[in-house]
Scaffold this motif. Structure first.
Motif, PDB file in Angstrom:
ATOM      1  N   GLU A  47       5.216  13.741  -8.509  1.00  0.00           N
ATOM      2  CA  GLU A  47       5.500  12.734  -7.491  1.00  0.00           C
ATOM      3  C   GLU A  47       4.487  12.809  -6.348  1.00  0.00           C
ATOM      4  O   GLU A  47       4.033  11.784  -5.849  1.00  0.00           O
ATOM      5  CB  GLU A  47       6.926  12.929  -6.971  1.00  0.00           C
ATOM      6  N   TYR A  51       1.861   9.806  -5.550  1.00  0.00           N
ATOM      7  CA  TYR A  51       1.769   9.162  -4.239  1.00  0.00           C
ATOM      8  C   TYR A  51       0.314   9.103  -3.770  1.00  0.00           C
ATOM      9  O   TYR A  51      -0.166   8.043  -3.359  1.00  0.00           O
ATOM     10  CB  TYR A  51       2.627   9.898  -3.209  1.00  0.00           C
ATOM     11  N   TYR A 104      10.090   6.247  -9.786  1.00  0.00           N
ATOM     12  CA  TYR A 104       9.904   7.041  -8.560  1.00  0.00           C
ATOM     13  C   TYR A 104      10.193   6.164  -7.344  1.00  0.00           C
ATOM     14  O   TYR A 104       9.290   5.806  -6.592  1.00  0.00           O
ATOM     15  CB  TYR A 104       8.472   7.597  -8.493  1.00  0.00           C
ATOM     16  N   ALA A 106      11.448   6.620  -4.444  1.00  0.00           N
ATOM     17  CA  ALA A 106      11.081   7.124  -3.109  1.00  0.00           C
ATOM     18  C   ALA A 106       9.595   6.877  -2.837  1.00  0.00           C
ATOM     19  O   ALA A 106       9.213   6.482  -1.728  1.00  0.00           O
ATOM     20  CB  ALA A 106      11.408   8.606  -2.984  1.00  0.00           C
ATOM     21  N   VAL A 107       8.753   7.093  -3.854  1.00  0.00           N
ATOM     22  CA  VAL A 107       7.319   6.838  -3.712  1.00  0.00           C
ATOM     23  C   VAL A 107       7.081   5.344  -3.518  1.00  0.00           C
ATOM     24  O   VAL A 107       6.295   4.924  -2.656  1.00  0.00           O
ATOM     25  CB  VAL A 107       6.529   7.364  -4.931  1.00  0.00           C
ATOM     26  N   HIS A 108       7.768   4.544  -4.310  1.00  0.00           N
ATOM     27  CA  HIS A 108       7.642   3.087  -4.204  1.00  0.00           C
ATOM     28  C   HIS A 108       7.981   2.620  -2.800  1.00  0.00           C
ATOM     29  O   HIS A 108       7.232   1.856  -2.178  1.00  0.00           O
ATOM     30  CB  HIS A 108       8.560   2.411  -5.222  1.00  0.00           C
ATOM     31  N   ASP A 109       9.108   3.065  -2.274  1.00  0.00           N
ATOM     32  CA  ASP A 109       9.562   2.596  -0.968  1.00  0.00           C
ATOM     33  C   ASP A 109       8.618   3.046   0.147  1.00  0.00           C
ATOM     34  O   ASP A 109       8.351   2.287   1.082  1.00  0.00           O
ATOM     35  CB  ASP A 109      10.984   3.090  -0.692  1.00  0.00           C
ATOM     36  N   LYS A 110       8.114   4.270   0.046  1.00  0.00           N
ATOM     37  CA  LYS A 110       7.181   4.768   1.057  1.00  0.00           C
ATOM     38  C   LYS A 110       5.895   3.946   1.052  1.00  0.00           C
ATOM     39  O   LYS A 110       5.382   3.556   2.110  1.00  0.00           O
ATOM     40  CB  LYS A 110       6.877   6.240   0.805  1.00  0.00           C
ATOM     41  N   LEU A 111       5.365   3.669  -0.136  1.00  0.00           N
ATOM     42  CA  LEU A 111       4.149   2.862  -0.239  1.00  0.00           C
ATOM     43  C   LEU A 111       4.372   1.450   0.282  1.00  0.00           C
ATOM     44  O   LEU A 111       3.496   0.879   0.952  1.00  0.00           O
ATOM     45  CB  LEU A 111       3.667   2.816  -1.690  1.00  0.00           C
ATOM     46  N   ARG A 113       6.547   0.487   2.593  1.00  0.00           N
ATOM     47  CA  ARG A 113       6.643   0.526   4.056  1.00  0.00           C
ATOM     48  C   ARG A 113       5.261   0.663   4.685  1.00  0.00           C
ATOM     49  O   ARG A 113       4.903  -0.067   5.603  1.00  0.00           O
ATOM     50  CB  ARG A 113       7.525   1.701   4.502  1.00  0.00           C
ATOM     51  N   GLU A 114       4.491   1.620   4.167  1.00  0.00           N
ATOM     52  CA  GLU A 114       3.158   1.856   4.720  1.00  0.00           C
ATOM     53  C   GLU A 114       2.239   0.655   4.496  1.00  0.00           C
ATOM     54  O   GLU A 114       1.476   0.265   5.388  1.00  0.00           O
ATOM     55  CB  GLU A 114       2.548   3.107   4.103  1.00  0.00           C
TER      56      GLU A 114
END
Length: 202
Positions: A47, A51, A104, A106-111, A113-114
Motif C-alpha cells: 500500500e 501510494y 485500496y 484508503a489510498v484512493h481517497d487520499k489521492l 483529496r490531494e
C-alpha cells in the motif's frame, strides 16, 4: 534519481502495464533486482509503495501537461490542451483509480483529496490569468466556476459508459461540453478563441 525514486518509477510502470491487483511485492523485487526486505524497509508494504507510485503517475501527468501546453498562445488554449490530454488518457487513469477504489480505498481517497486540492489551485490560477488577459469575464465566481468545470470534466472522464448520440466520439463530446462551459464565462475575445480551439481540438 535516487534508488528509491527508480523503484517508484519502475513500479508505477508495472502497475500501469499489468494492473494493480496483478503486481505483487515478489514481482517488484524480482523485476527490479532488489530484496523484498529492502522494499518493506523503504515503503512499509504494498500500500505504501502503491501510494508513492500513483503520486508519481499524477506528477508525470502534470509534467506532460506543462510540456504539452508550453507552446500555447494563451491560457484558454492551454486549458483545451490539458483537458484534451485528460480525456485521451481517461481510460488508463479510470482503470487505475477503479482498481484502487476496490482494492485500496484508503489510498484512493487520499489521492482524490490531494488531487482535488492541487487541481483546484491550478484551475484557479488559470482562470485568474484568463480574466487578467481579457478572455474571461471578471464578474464570475471563480470557485463556483472551478467546481462546475472540475466535476464536469471528472464525470465525463470517469463515466466512459456515457450514452452518446450515434456518430459522436467521446473526445468530440468532451470538447463540445467543455467549450460550452468556456463560452459561458468568456468575453467577446474569449468567445472567438473558444470557437477556434473547439474546431482545432475536436
Amino acid at each position: 534519481m535516487t534508488p528509491k525514486d527508480c523503484i517508484v518509477e519502475r513500479t508505477m510502470r508495472m502497475f500501469v502495464s499489468h494492473g494493480i491487483r496483478a503486481v505483487r511485492m515478489d514481482d517488484v523485487a524480482q523485476q527490479l533486482g532488489v530484496s523484498k526486505r529492502s522494499l518493506y524497509e523503504l515503503f512499509g508494504d504494498k500500500e505504501g509503495l502503491l501510494y508513492q507510485a500513483m503520486v508519481r503517475y499524477f506528477d508525470d501527468s502534470r509534467r506532460r501537461w506543462a510540456e504539452l501546453s508550453a507552446g500555447a498562445g494563451n491560457v484558454l488554449e492551454q486549458l483545451f490542451m490539458v483537458l484534451g490530454d485528460v480525456m485521451d488518457r481517461s481510460e488508463e487513469t479510470g482503470r487505475l483509480m477503479d482498481s484502487l477504489k476496490r482494492l485500496y480505498p484508503a489510498v484512493h481517497d487520499k489521492l482524490m483529496r490531494e488531487g482535488s486540492v492541487r487541481n483546484r489551485e491550478e484551475l484557479r490560477a488559470m482562470l485568474r490569468q484568463g480574466i487578467a488577459d481579457g478572455l474571461f469575464i471578471g464578474s464570475i465566481d471563480i470557485d463556483l466556476a472551478i467546481s462546475v468545470l472540475y466535476y464536469t470534466a471528472s464525470a465525463l472522464v470517469s463515466r466512459r459508459d456515457l450514452l452518446l448520440p450515434e456518430g459522436i466520439s467521446e473526445r468530440k463530446a468532451f470538447v463540445q461540453i467543455v467549450s460550452t462551459f468556456f463560452r459561458g464565462i468568456s468575453t467577446a475575445e474569449g468567445l472567438r478563441l473558444v470557437d477556434a480551439y473547439r474546431a482545432r481540438y475536436e
